[in-house]
Scaffold this motif. Structure first.
Motif, PDB file in Angstrom:
ATOM      1  N   THR A   1       7.593  -4.375  15.568  1.00 45.66           N
ATOM      2  CA  THR A   1       6.508  -3.538  15.065  1.00 45.66           C
ATOM      3  C   THR A   1       5.207  -4.187  15.501  1.00 45.66           C
ATOM      4  O   THR A   1       5.044  -5.404  15.350  1.00 45.66           O
ATOM      5  CB  THR A   1       6.557  -3.475  13.528  1.00 45.66           C
ATOM      6  OG1 THR A   1       7.819  -2.956  13.142  1.00 45.66           O
ATOM      7  CG2 THR A   1       5.455  -2.598  12.979  1.00 45.66           C
ATOM      8  N   PRO A   2       4.253  -3.404  16.022  1.00 42.90           N
ATOM      9  CA  PRO A   2       2.978  -4.006  16.427  1.00 42.90           C
ATOM     10  C   PRO A   2       2.292  -4.696  15.250  1.00 42.90           C
ATOM     11  O   PRO A   2       2.335  -4.199  14.123  1.00 42.90           O
ATOM     12  CB  PRO A   2       2.149  -2.815  16.913  1.00 42.90           C
ATOM     13  CG  PRO A   2       3.126  -1.727  17.164  1.00 42.90           C
ATOM     14  CD  PRO A   2       4.298  -1.980  16.266  1.00 42.90           C
ATOM     15  N   ALA A   3       1.679  -5.826  15.503  1.00 40.25           N
ATOM     16  CA  ALA A   3       0.972  -6.571  14.455  1.00 40.25           C
ATOM     17  C   ALA A   3      -0.092  -5.688  13.820  1.00 40.25           C
ATOM     18  O   ALA A   3      -0.786  -4.938  14.499  1.00 40.25           O
ATOM     19  CB  ALA A   3       0.338  -7.824  15.055  1.00 40.25           C
ATOM     20  N   GLY A   4      -0.184  -5.762  12.508  1.00 38.36           N
ATOM     21  CA  GLY A   4      -1.217  -5.028  11.790  1.00 38.36           C
ATOM     22  C   GLY A   4      -0.890  -3.582  11.491  1.00 38.36           C
ATOM     23  O   GLY A   4      -1.694  -2.881  10.887  1.00 38.36           O
ATOM     24  N   THR A   5       0.291  -3.105  11.869  1.00 32.90           N
ATOM     25  CA  THR A   5       0.613  -1.701  11.618  1.00 32.90           C
ATOM     26  C   THR A   5       1.486  -1.489  10.393  1.00 32.90           C
ATOM     27  O   THR A   5       1.662  -0.361   9.958  1.00 32.90           O
ATOM     28  CB  THR A   5       1.320  -1.053  12.828  1.00 32.90           C
ATOM     29  OG1 THR A   5       2.543  -1.757  13.067  1.00 32.90           O
ATOM     30  CG2 THR A   5       0.443  -1.076  14.056  1.00 32.90           C
ATOM     31  N   ASN A   6       2.042  -2.531   9.839  1.00 31.31           N
ATOM     32  CA  ASN A   6       2.855  -2.393   8.636  1.00 31.31           C
ATOM     33  C   ASN A   6       1.958  -2.541   7.419  1.00 31.31           C
ATOM     34  O   ASN A   6       1.872  -3.591   6.811  1.00 31.31           O
ATOM     35  CB  ASN A   6       3.988  -3.427   8.618  1.00 31.31           C
ATOM     36  CG  ASN A   6       5.016  -3.106   7.559  1.00 31.31           C
ATOM     37  OD1 ASN A   6       5.093  -1.989   7.072  1.00 31.31           O
ATOM     38  ND2 ASN A   6       5.805  -4.099   7.200  1.00 31.31           N
ATOM     39  N   MET A   7       1.253  -1.452   7.100  1.00 30.89           N
ATOM     40  CA  MET A   7       0.275  -1.465   6.016  1.00 30.89           C
ATOM     41  C   MET A   7       0.772  -0.592   4.875  1.00 30.89           C
ATOM     42  O   MET A   7       0.700   0.634   4.955  1.00 30.89           O
ATOM     43  CB  MET A   7      -1.062  -0.928   6.525  1.00 30.89           C
ATOM     44  CG  MET A   7      -1.646  -1.704   7.682  1.00 30.89           C
ATOM     45  SD  MET A   7      -2.488  -3.199   7.182  1.00 30.89           S
ATOM     46  CE  MET A   7      -3.780  -2.542   6.185  1.00 30.89           C
ATOM     47  N   PRO A   8       1.293  -1.175   3.795  1.00 24.82           N
ATOM     48  CA  PRO A   8       1.754  -0.362   2.665  1.00 24.82           C
ATOM     49  C   PRO A   8       0.565   0.169   1.858  1.00 24.82           C
ATOM     50  O   PRO A   8      -0.553  -0.360   1.955  1.00 24.82           O
ATOM     51  CB  PRO A   8       2.575  -1.352   1.841  1.00 24.82           C
ATOM     52  CG  PRO A   8       1.983  -2.681   2.157  1.00 24.82           C
ATOM     53  CD  PRO A   8       1.516  -2.599   3.588  1.00 24.82           C
ATOM     54  N   PRO A   9       0.791   1.209   1.053  1.00 24.41           N
ATOM     55  CA  PRO A   9      -0.283   1.683   0.169  1.00 24.41           C
ATOM     56  C   PRO A   9      -0.744   0.559  -0.746  1.00 24.41           C
ATOM     57  O   PRO A   9       0.040  -0.325  -1.100  1.00 24.41           O
ATOM     58  CB  PRO A   9       0.391   2.798  -0.636  1.00 24.41           C
ATOM     59  CG  PRO A   9       1.561   3.221   0.191  1.00 24.41           C
ATOM     60  CD  PRO A   9       2.004   1.993   0.922  1.00 24.41           C
ATOM     61  N   LYS A  10      -1.994   0.603  -1.138  1.00 22.76           N
ATOM     62  CA  LYS A  10      -2.544  -0.440  -2.014  1.00 22.76           C
ATOM     63  C   LYS A  10      -2.356  -0.125  -3.485  1.00 22.76           C
ATOM     64  O   LYS A  10      -2.567  -0.985  -4.323  1.00 22.76           O
ATOM     65  CB  LYS A  10      -4.029  -0.629  -1.719  1.00 22.76           C
ATOM     66  CG  LYS A  10      -4.297  -1.190  -0.348  1.00 22.76           C
ATOM     67  CD  LYS A  10      -5.771  -1.379  -0.101  1.00 22.76           C
ATOM     68  CE  LYS A  10      -5.997  -1.917   1.302  1.00 22.76           C
ATOM     69  NZ  LYS A  10      -7.405  -2.129   1.589  1.00 22.76           N
ATOM     70  N   GLU A  11      -1.985   1.134  -3.780  1.00 19.38           N
ATOM     71  CA  GLU A  11      -1.885   1.553  -5.176  1.00 19.38           C
ATOM     72  C   GLU A  11      -0.488   2.010  -5.539  1.00 19.38           C
ATOM     73  O   GLU A  11       0.218   2.594  -4.718  1.00 19.38           O
ATOM     74  CB  GLU A  11      -2.863   2.707  -5.441  1.00 19.38           C
ATOM     75  CG  GLU A  11      -4.307   2.311  -5.273  1.00 19.38           C
ATOM     76  CD  GLU A  11      -5.249   3.496  -5.431  1.00 19.38           C
ATOM     77  OE1 GLU A  11      -4.815   4.557  -5.933  1.00 19.38           O
ATOM     78  OE2 GLU A  11      -6.413   3.355  -5.044  1.00 19.38           O
ATOM     79  N   GLU A  12      -0.137   1.768  -6.784  1.00 19.79           N
ATOM     80  CA  GLU A  12       1.100   2.284  -7.343  1.00 19.79           C
ATOM     81  C   GLU A  12       1.033   3.800  -7.334  1.00 19.79           C
ATOM     82  O   GLU A  12      -0.018   4.391  -7.575  1.00 19.79           O
ATOM     83  CB  GLU A  12       1.247   1.784  -8.778  1.00 19.79           C
ATOM     84  CG  GLU A  12       2.439   2.322  -9.505  1.00 19.79           C
ATOM     85  CD  GLU A  12       2.569   1.754 -10.911  1.00 19.79           C
ATOM     86  OE1 GLU A  12       3.186   2.437 -11.735  1.00 19.79           O
ATOM     87  OE2 GLU A  12       2.065   0.644 -11.174  1.00 19.79           O
ATOM     88  N   GLY A  13       2.150   4.441  -7.026  1.00 18.10           N
ATOM     89  CA  GLY A  13       2.159   5.890  -7.078  1.00 18.10           C
ATOM     90  C   GLY A  13       3.394   6.509  -6.469  1.00 18.10           C
ATOM     91  O   GLY A  13       4.271   5.831  -5.953  1.00 18.10           O
ATOM     92  N   SER A  14       3.409   7.836  -6.536  1.00 22.07           N
ATOM     93  CA  SER A  14       4.489   8.634  -5.981  1.00 22.07           C
ATOM     94  C   SER A  14       4.059   9.110  -4.606  1.00 22.07           C
ATOM     95  O   SER A  14       2.955   9.635  -4.443  1.00 22.07           O
ATOM     96  CB  SER A  14       4.756   9.832  -6.893  1.00 22.07           C
ATOM     97  OG  SER A  14       5.817  10.598  -6.403  1.00 22.07           O
ATOM     98  N   TYR A  15       4.931   8.921  -3.611  1.00 24.72           N
ATOM     99  CA  TYR A  15       4.577   9.230  -2.223  1.00 24.72           C
ATOM    100  C   TYR A  15       5.678  10.037  -1.544  1.00 24.72           C
ATOM    101  O   TYR A  15       6.862   9.784  -1.750  1.00 24.72           O
ATOM    102  CB  TYR A  15       4.354   7.935  -1.425  1.00 24.72           C
ATOM    103  CG  TYR A  15       3.193   7.130  -1.932  1.00 24.72           C
ATOM    104  CD1 TYR A  15       1.895   7.432  -1.541  1.00 24.72           C
ATOM    105  CD2 TYR A  15       3.383   6.073  -2.812  1.00 24.72           C
ATOM    106  CE1 TYR A  15       0.817   6.703  -2.006  1.00 24.72           C
ATOM    107  CE2 TYR A  15       2.313   5.337  -3.290  1.00 24.72           C
ATOM    108  CZ  TYR A  15       1.029   5.655  -2.884  1.00 24.72           C
ATOM    109  OH  TYR A  15      -0.042   4.930  -3.359  1.00 24.72           O
TER     110      TYR A  15
END
Length: 191
Positions: A13-27
């Motif tokens: 995976t390219p560096a910096g692209t695995n960015m999870p959401p910052k907030e708890e929630g339903s997605y």
């Protein structure tokens, strides 16, 4: 001086692209890739890379995975079942023996409730139904409208826990029917 190095990016995976959401929630998420790995304990594990499809965190990515069951009563079966139900597979289809094709899951959509990782730990991902996702989102929107400010979804979850009383009235809800397509949306299951 010139150099040469042989590259194979098939599992990178390219560096910096695995960015999870910052907030708890339903997605609402889409499976963008799947892989198989061995755990440190030597168990086989299916990994799923997911992309958030809408909302404030559209494009964020998450990774989830499940160990493959080693016996019919293995506790991981309940996690697999929640995952497949979230992808739209009916309980009726799951009541039969079948083979699951991992690559055929790529592109499928489902819903999950996500809690970011506390420092030094892993995040929590719980696969939920489309109806649960809609309920979480609706309650969060209503709370936001009522209070005039954004209310984190965890507040909505607390409101749901207080407001929802689950009763078994003996009525089975109608099955979820996928939109008509030229292909069977459950092609990844071999009965």
């Amino acid at each position: 001086m010139s150099w040469t190095f042989k590259f194979d990016f098939s599992t990178t995976t390219p560096a910096g692209t695995n960015m999870p959401p910052k907030e708890e929630g339903s997605y609402k998420v889409k499976i963008i890739s799947t892989d198989e790995r061995d755990t440190q304990a030597g168990n086989r594990r299916a990994l799923f890379r997911l992309m958030v499809l809408d909302g404030k965190y559209k494009g964020c990515t998450l990774t989830d995975g499940f160990n493959f069951p080693t016996a019919p009563d293995d506790f991981v079966m309940s996690f697999w079942m929640a995952f497949l139900l979230s992808l739209g597979v009916s309980e009726k289809k799951l009541a039969k023996e079948f083979n699951l094709k991992g690559d055929a899951l790529v592109g499928k959509t489902g819903h999950l409730y996500y809690i970011p990782a506390p420092e030094g730990a892993y995040p929590t991902l719980k696969w939920i139904s489309a109806e649960q996702h809609e309920m979480y989102c609706r309650i969060a929107e209503e709370a936001e409208e009522e209070q005039g400010v954004f209310v984190p979804l965890k507040g909505a979850v607390a409101a749901i826990a207080e407001a929802v009383v689950v009763e078994d009235n003996g009525v089975e809800p109608p099955p979820v029917v996928a939109a008509a397509k030229s292909q069977d949306p459950l092609e990844f299951i071999e009965l």
